[in-house]
Design a protein around this motif. Structure first.
Motif, PDB file in Angstrom:
ATOM      1  N   ASP A 143      -0.424  -5.430   1.647  1.00 41.07           N
ATOM      2  CA  ASP A 143      -1.744  -5.793   1.132  1.00 41.07           C
ATOM      3  C   ASP A 143      -1.661  -7.267   0.770  1.00 41.07           C
ATOM      4  OD1 ASP A 143      -4.277  -5.926   0.126  1.00 41.07           O
ATOM      5  OD2 ASP A 143      -3.926  -4.577  -1.558  1.00 41.07           O
TER       6      ASP A 143
ATOM      7  N   LYS B 266       5.066   4.460  -6.850  1.00 45.09           N
ATOM      8  CA  LYS B 266       4.825   3.173  -6.187  1.00 45.09           C
ATOM      9  C   LYS B 266       6.110   2.377  -5.981  1.00 45.09           C
ATOM     10  CE  LYS B 266       0.362   3.865  -6.471  1.00 45.09           C
ATOM     11  NZ  LYS B 266      -0.403   4.194  -5.286  1.00 45.09           N
TER      12      LYS B 266
ATOM     13  N   ARG C 210      -8.917  -1.333   7.590  1.00 43.25           N
ATOM     14  CA  ARG C 210      -7.549  -0.811   7.699  1.00 43.25           C
ATOM     15  C   ARG C 210      -7.616   0.661   8.071  1.00 43.25           C
ATOM     16  NH1 ARG C 210      -3.828  -4.345   4.988  1.00 43.25           N
ATOM     17  NH2 ARG C 210      -2.284  -3.369   6.283  1.00 43.25           N
TER      18      ARG C 210
ATOM     19  N   ASN D 236       0.865  -1.184   0.000  1.00 42.05           N
ATOM     20  CA  ASN D 236       0.000   0.000   0.000  1.00 42.05           C
ATOM     21  C   ASN D 236       0.900   1.232   0.000  1.00 42.05           C
ATOM     22  OD1 ASN D 236      -2.597  -1.260   0.251  1.00 42.05           O
ATOM     23  ND2 ASN D 236      -2.070  -1.748   2.358  1.00 42.05           N
TER      24      ASN D 236
END
Length: 175
Positions: free
Chosen positions: A114, A43, A135, A37
């Motif tokens: 995740d 990313k 979460r 995440n």
């Protein structure tokens, strides 16, 4: 650090889904789909790589402790973030999902993990099915989905917090 677009993320999701289906068809059983995440449009960065490596090691250790045989593993590191798919001989996906929820909850970097578990039909088991709480946001501890959708927090605040969290664990793990 390359920035990714929504289109990049959608293509990565489609590719991941194809790989999940291929592995389930080939092996049956349970499938763990592990990503990180990472908010924002970057990313693949130092923090996501470190969190991924620590998470992957934690999953592999857990599989060994549970004596669950991993039949096949696919690991990819792309601009859209790291990914690991692990096909298990363990057919009881509910037991696998419970173990992944515990890992997400107990590991110091687990909030960044995740860990989806898919059954042989490709259905993703949800935390809600197991009575696990939603979460929480990394900064304010409210529902993470609500904070993300409303863009409650500055992306730089989130990145800084994630980097600090990863760095705090980096020293304890490497010692």
């Amino acid at each position: 650090m390359s920035r990714v677009t929504l289109q990049d993320m959608l293509q990565a999701r489609d590719w991941r889904r194809e790989q999940q289906q291929r592995m389930l068809k080939q092996h049956g059983g349970s499938l763990i789909s592990f990503t990180i995440n990472m908010p924002g449009d970057v990313k693949d960065c130092y923090a996501s790589r470190v969190a991924f490596e620590q998470g992957l090691k934690a999953v592999q250790t857990l599989l060994g402790k549970k004596d669950w045989q991993c039949l096949d593993t696919l690991t990819e590191r792309k601009a859209t973030g790291p990914l690991a798919l692990m096909a298990l001989a363990q057919p009881d996906t509910t037991v696998v999902k419970q173990a992944m929820i515990e890992l997400e909850n107990e590991h110091p970097l687990g909030r960044l993990f995740d860990l989806d578990v898919l059954d042989r039909d490709g259905r993703i088991l949800s935390r809600k099915e197991f009575g696990a709480p939603v979460r929480k946001c990394l900064l304010c501890h409210l529902d993470a989905v609500i904070c993300a959708r409303s863009q409650q927090h500055d992306i730089q605040q989130l990145r800084t917090h994630i980097h600090e969290l990863v760095m705090s664990q980096q020293t304890t793990v490497d010692e």
